[in-house]
Enzyme design. Structure first.
Site, PDB file in Angstrom:
ATOM      1  N   GLN A   1     -29.697   1.879  18.746  1.00 55.45           N
ATOM      2  CA  GLN A   1     -31.116   1.774  18.414  1.00 55.45           C
ATOM      3  C   GLN A   1     -31.939   1.057  19.462  1.00 55.45           C
ATOM      4  O   GLN A   1     -33.096   1.413  19.697  1.00 55.45           O
ATOM      5  CB  GLN A   1     -31.251   1.067  17.063  1.00 55.45           C
ATOM      6  CG  GLN A   1     -32.648   1.142  16.457  1.00 55.45           C
ATOM      7  CD  GLN A   1     -32.654   0.590  15.044  1.00 55.45           C
ATOM      8  OE1 GLN A   1     -31.698  -0.040  14.610  1.00 55.45           O
ATOM      9  NE2 GLN A   1     -33.730   0.813  14.326  1.00 55.45           N
TER      10      GLN A   1
ATOM     11  N   CYS B   1     -23.277   1.020   9.243  1.00 55.45           N
ATOM     12  CA  CYS B   1     -23.815  -0.343   9.304  1.00 55.45           C
ATOM     13  C   CYS B   1     -24.860  -0.414   8.200  1.00 55.45           C
ATOM     14  O   CYS B   1     -24.527  -0.157   7.042  1.00 55.45           O
ATOM     15  CB  CYS B   1     -24.372  -0.661  10.691  1.00 55.45           C
ATOM     16  SG  CYS B   1     -25.397   0.619  11.413  1.00 55.45           S
ATOM     17  N   SER B   2     -26.084  -0.716   8.521  1.00 53.93           N
ATOM     18  CA  SER B   2     -27.121  -0.687   7.500  1.00 53.93           C
ATOM     19  C   SER B   2     -27.857   0.653   7.535  1.00 53.93           C
ATOM     20  O   SER B   2     -27.885   1.383   6.564  1.00 53.93           O
ATOM     21  CB  SER B   2     -28.104  -1.839   7.689  1.00 53.93           C
ATOM     22  OG  SER B   2     -29.119  -1.797   6.713  1.00 53.93           O
ATOM     23  N   ALA B   3     -28.436   0.957   8.715  1.00 50.95           N
ATOM     24  CA  ALA B   3     -29.138   2.229   8.853  1.00 50.95           C
ATOM     25  C   ALA B   3     -28.220   3.344   9.311  1.00 50.95           C
ATOM     26  O   ALA B   3     -28.563   4.518   9.199  1.00 50.95           O
ATOM     27  CB  ALA B   3     -30.290   2.070   9.855  1.00 50.95           C
ATOM     28  N   GLY B   4     -27.070   2.991   9.870  1.00 49.90           N
ATOM     29  CA  GLY B   4     -26.144   4.006  10.347  1.00 49.90           C
ATOM     30  C   GLY B   4     -26.505   4.563  11.703  1.00 49.90           C
ATOM     31  O   GLY B   4     -26.132   5.702  12.025  1.00 49.90           O
ATOM     32  N   ILE B   5     -27.211   3.787  12.536  1.00 51.98           N
ATOM     33  CA  ILE B   5     -27.591   4.277  13.858  1.00 51.98           C
ATOM     34  C   ILE B   5     -27.318   3.253  14.962  1.00 51.98           C
ATOM     35  O   ILE B   5     -26.832   3.607  16.030  1.00 51.98           O
ATOM     36  CB  ILE B   5     -29.081   4.694  13.912  1.00 51.98           C
ATOM     37  CG1 ILE B   5     -29.992   3.533  13.488  1.00 51.98           C
ATOM     38  CG2 ILE B   5     -29.329   5.912  13.038  1.00 51.98           C
ATOM     39  CD1 ILE B   5     -31.467   3.825  13.656  1.00 51.98           C
ATOM     40  N   GLY B   6     -27.615   1.973  14.733  1.00 52.97           N
ATOM     41  CA  GLY B   6     -27.514   0.976  15.789  1.00 52.97           C
ATOM     42  C   GLY B   6     -26.090   0.582  16.113  1.00 52.97           C
ATOM     43  O   GLY B   6     -25.487   1.038  17.091  1.00 52.97           O
ATOM     44  N   ARG B   7     -25.511  -0.292  15.292  1.00 50.84           N
ATOM     45  CA  ARG B   7     -24.132  -0.742  15.518  1.00 50.84           C
ATOM     46  C   ARG B   7     -23.141   0.410  15.373  1.00 50.84           C
ATOM     47  O   ARG B   7     -22.113   0.438  16.047  1.00 50.84           O
ATOM     48  CB  ARG B   7     -23.790  -1.856  14.543  1.00 50.84           C
ATOM     49  CG  ARG B   7     -24.780  -3.009  14.576  1.00 50.84           C
ATOM     50  CD  ARG B   7     -24.488  -4.034  13.501  1.00 50.84           C
ATOM     51  NE  ARG B   7     -25.659  -4.867  13.238  1.00 50.84           N
ATOM     52  CZ  ARG B   7     -25.692  -5.858  12.383  1.00 50.84           C
ATOM     53  NH1 ARG B   7     -24.611  -6.178  11.693  1.00 50.84           N
ATOM     54  NH2 ARG B   7     -26.795  -6.566  12.189  1.00 50.84           N
TER      55      ARG B   7
END
Length: 856
Positions: free
Chosen positions: A827, A783-789
């Site tokens: 997240q 995703c963006s950070a690679g943790i939430g979605r």
């Protein structure tokens, strides 16, 4: 005569919370109250009703199941058959440490909870444990000083049963951050943190449910909690219970009937013995009376010879009376909370005992840099965490705490019932007594509203948390205010328990919890506009949230081969956890980064610029290592392997951040080296005006060169309102080898929060699963950070696979396994709740079914 006089007295040995011991001589026929009075007098303890003396019914003093509380109304010798050995302990744990008016009382609480942590009765995550330990060190040793505290200065401390070197190093780091806190401040922060732990103040009693599974029934200030394998799976608030009873070894809870129901719900549990059953019943009587009543019940009517039932009554004062009495005694005796007293504290440090005389006591943590300023208009006097100055006429001011509990309405009646013939035991007037509703009235006028204005700090934060909202059917309440933040330092101050009525002139009652958080965050990120809150102060201090009615053991569970289907049972527990809020509470307690995992590679000078966010870094043990990239071996990505029992299957992923302009080459080299043929993208390139992911692919029919050897060409691009599909041909120009890579992008995720409906997301996950059939290489997920979605998708697909394998689905265990391989997967609590509800929908709507059912 001397010998006869001596024989009329007995010696009682009492061990205190600081491990000191004292012998008290009392008359041989003395009742428990006499010994309690002697102990409280010895300690010079004013708020004594929170404490009690515990003894063992057998010589086995280790077994906590044999521990009993000394009854003040009965003869000591009739209760204790063996050695007269007692432990001084906290009996009633307050929900809010600010209710404890004396620092000395809070110190005794700290000693008790410190013992509970060390002996394993109170459990917590690594992060919470180190934070609590740092407060204890601050209270013991004061501010960190390199000269006074050389290397290894904490080697003498023991905080938890299995203490590691990493744990001590983290405590050492946090101890430095506590600089400036006085002992009372550190102890207050310790209590304010530990009160949120799941096992805080829980009086556990071992039992079995109707199916024979081992459980534990915990008695707390708010009601009864049910634990299984150390995890709370349900709770029953006092407000929903109309009767507690027992018969022989069976304990019963009768809940109030709801609208449309014809009878009350009765839930039964099997205890280990009659004695254990009665002790649980007595604990319920005491906790309910102490925390829920303003005045204790009057003595029961005299019984006739043929009347049956227990004569047990709680004879002490309630929490409300204790608070009122302590305030009166402090005022009458003019005890200044800043003046020295005679109490000597014995602190145990690493096995040595040191005598310490305290010279200051405060009711709340102090902030010595604050000054009192006159306020204009109708603004309230701010609630400062320190001593309260006298009023101009010299009389002591009120301490800012809520008044004692008052009746807000007439709640349903509740009856205590014992086992002898099933006769009701009348408590109060008739067969019932009134119980508190859901809170305390504020000391201020309930209609007096307060306007609070604050600006965000340099990071765009205000420093407070909220709970409730229109989607939860509960008022919006300030649940926490962090120290030294705008919410803490503004005048008037925002306090825990304040109800938020308006935000910048808008009615807050229409906001969902997610909308409220988004609005406040947007104001903080803007940093140009004040946050103006209209609040009703301290209306909901002591609030209890009632859980919805649910049957603890289902009437007709699914049976497979004579046993309950574990898959069905896991979904029952998950649904109950969401209904009661326990699932989210357990997620919040889960560690965000696995203890013991290092993240050194991301901090190297040559790698810092490759991280999109400073606080999101890959573990060294599972990070993807590049072999052929000309920019080094580092990329912010971890391998994630999810085992699927029953299928002998391992789902392989690479969880990565969205590429930056300077990491696009690294990203494609990772795709090539991992031999991946599927990229799952869960973000758009720009959201809310911020770049979330650099466009790392060429346009249709274009080609781009990455590094010295890789070339990528786009051969297909199909876009819908929710999805986008792109085919790429990636070619290694040095070896002439080519591969086809599919990129699947989900674009329907909202700019902030989670989707309102999971339909599109589930459709996307099903399409991803179709593409992964037979795939043995890792799928790149970012995703963006690679943790939430990213964590949401991996959790969702793992749950679907478990359903197909007919294995139980426990989302928290899935997230724990993910976080063991990459920190912070999933997240936010909103994301976790969204994926849990989506998992339930998949199962209930039979979108995914066990393989054996599909074949049949």
């Amino acid at each position: 005569m001397a010998r006869e006089k001596q024989e009329r007295r007995m010696r009682c040995l009492v061990e205190f919370l600081d491990n000191s011991e004292e012998i008290f001589e009392v008359e041989r026929r003395a009742k428990g109250q006499e010994l309690l009075d002697r102990v409280f007098e010895h300690l010079e303890l004013l708020e004594c009703d929170y404490f009690g003396l515990r003894y063992s019914e057998t010589e086995n003093t280790i077994d906590s199941n044999n521990k009993r509380w000394l009854d003040p109304r009965k003869s000591i010798r009739k209760q204790v058959k063996g050695t007269l050995y007692f432990n001084f302990q906290v009996k009633f744990f307050v929900t809010d440490p600010s209710k404890l008016l004396e620092e000395y009382t809070r110190y005794q609480y700290v000693l008790q909870l410190k013992k509970d942590l060390l002996e394993g009765r109170l459990t917590c995550s690594f992060d919470i444990g180190t934070l609590l330990a740092s407060y204890l060190v601050q209270a013991e040793l004061g501010d960190y000083d390199p000269q006074d505290h050389p290397d290894g200065y904490m080697s003498q401390f023991r905080f938890i049963p299995y203490q590691t070197e990493e744990f001590i190093n983290q405590v050492h780091h946090l101890h430095k951050a506590n600089f400036g806190q006085l002992p009372a401040d550190a102890e207050f922060h310790f209590l304010n943190t530990v009160k949120n732990l799941e096992l805080y103040g829980v009086d556990l009693h071992h039992a079995r449910d109707t199916l024979g599974s081992e459980i534990a029934i915990g008695v707390v200030s708010a009601g009864l909690s049910i634990f299984q394998n150390g995890v709370r799976i349900n709770q029953f608030s006092w407000a929903k219970i109309v009767k507690i009873s027992f018969k022989r070894k069976q304990f019963f809870i009768q809940q109030r009937r709801e609208i449309g129901e014809t009878r009350d719900m009765v839930i039964g549990f099997n205890m280990t013995s009659y004695r254990a059953c009665k002790n649980l019943w007595k604990s319920c009587v005491e906790h309910h009376t102490f925390f829920r009543m303003v005045d204790p019940q009057p003595p029961a009517k005299r019984r006739t010879f043929f009347q049956l039932g227990s004569k047990f009554r709680y004879s002490g004062r309630t929490e409300s009376q204790t608070m009122e009495d302590t305030k009166k005694r402090l005022a009458e005796k003019e005890i200044s909370r800043s003046s020295p007293n005679k109490r000597a504290f014995r602190r145990t440090v690493g096995g040595t005992v040191a005598e310490v005389i305290r010279t200051e006591t405060r009711s709340l943590p102090s902030r010595t840099t604050q000054k009192y300023k006159p306020l204009k208009d109708n603004h309230r006097v701010p609630s400062f965490d320190g001593e309260i100055p006298p009023s101009p006429n010299g009389k002591p001011r009120e301490n800012g705490l809520s008044k004692s509990a008052e009746m807000l309405n007439v709640p349903p009646q509740m009856t205590y019932m014992d086992d002898n013939g099933g006769s009701d035991v009348s408590i109060g007037t008739g067969n019932s007594y009134e119980v508190l509703s859901n809170g305390y009235k504020s000391q201020t006028n309930g209609d007096a509203l307060v306007t609070i204005r604050m600006l965000p700090d340099d990071r765009g934060r205000f420093g407070f948390n909220v709970k409730g909202g229109a989607d939860q059917g509960a008022p919006i309440i300030v649940s926490r205010v962090a120290p030294n933040t705008p919410a803490d330092l503004c005048i008037p101050r925002l306090n825990e328990g304040d109800q938020i009525l308006q935000i910048n002139g808008k009615d807050a009652s229409t906001f969902t919890n997610e909308q409220l958080v988004s609005t406040i965050r947007a104001l903080g990120e803007a940093r140009t506009k004040d946050l103006v809150l209209t609040v009703r102060p301290n209306v909901y201090v002591g609030e209890e949230v009632e859980e919805p009615v649910f049957q603890y053991i289902p009437e007709s569970p699914r049976i497979v081969n004579g046993e309950i289907d574990s898959l069905t049972e896991s979904f029952m527990l998950l649904q109950e956890g969401l209904d009661t809020g326990m699932a989210i509470a357990q997620f919040d307690q889960l560690y965000r980064k696995k203890p013991g995992m290092t993240m050194g590679a991301c901090r190297l000078a040559e790698n810092v610029a490759k991280n999109r966010y400073r606080d999101i870094a890959p573990y060294d043990a599972t990070r993807v290592i590049l072999r052929e990239a000309d920019t080094g071996d580092y990329i912010n990505a971890n391998t994630i392997n999810m085992d699927i029992p029953g299928f002998d299957l391992v789902n392989k992923y690479v969880a990565a951040q969205g590429p930056l302009p300077n990491t696009v080459n690294d990203f494609w080299y990772m795709v090539w080296e991992q031999r991946s043929t599927l990229i799952v993208m869960l973000t758009t390139n720009v959201e809310r005006g911020r770049v979330k992911c650099h466009k790392y692919w060429p346009d249709l029919d274009d080609r781009l060169k990455f590094g010295p050897d890789l070339e990528v060409r786009c051969t297909r691009c199909d876009e819908t309102p929710s999805f986008a599909y792109r085919d790429f041909i990636i070619c290694n120009t040095a070896t002439k080898e080519e591969r086809i890579v599919l990129q699947m992008q989900y674009v329907a995720w909202p700019d902030h929060g989670v989707p309102d409906d999971s339909s599109d997301f589930l459709d996307f996950v099903l399409r991803v699963r179709q593409c992964r059939v037979g795939m043995d290489v890792p799928t790149i997920v970012h995703c963006s950070a690679g943790i939430g979605r990213t964590g949401v998708l991996i959790t969702m697909e793992t749950a679907m696979c478990l359903i197909e394998a007919n294995e139980p689905v426990y989302p928290l265990d899935i997230v724990r396994t993910e976080r063991d391989q990459r920190p912070m997967l999933i997240q936010t609590a909103a994301q976790y709740k969204f994926v849990c509800e989506a998992i339930i929908r998949v199962y209930m709507d039979c979108i995914v079914k066990p393989i054996d059912e599909q074949r049949s």
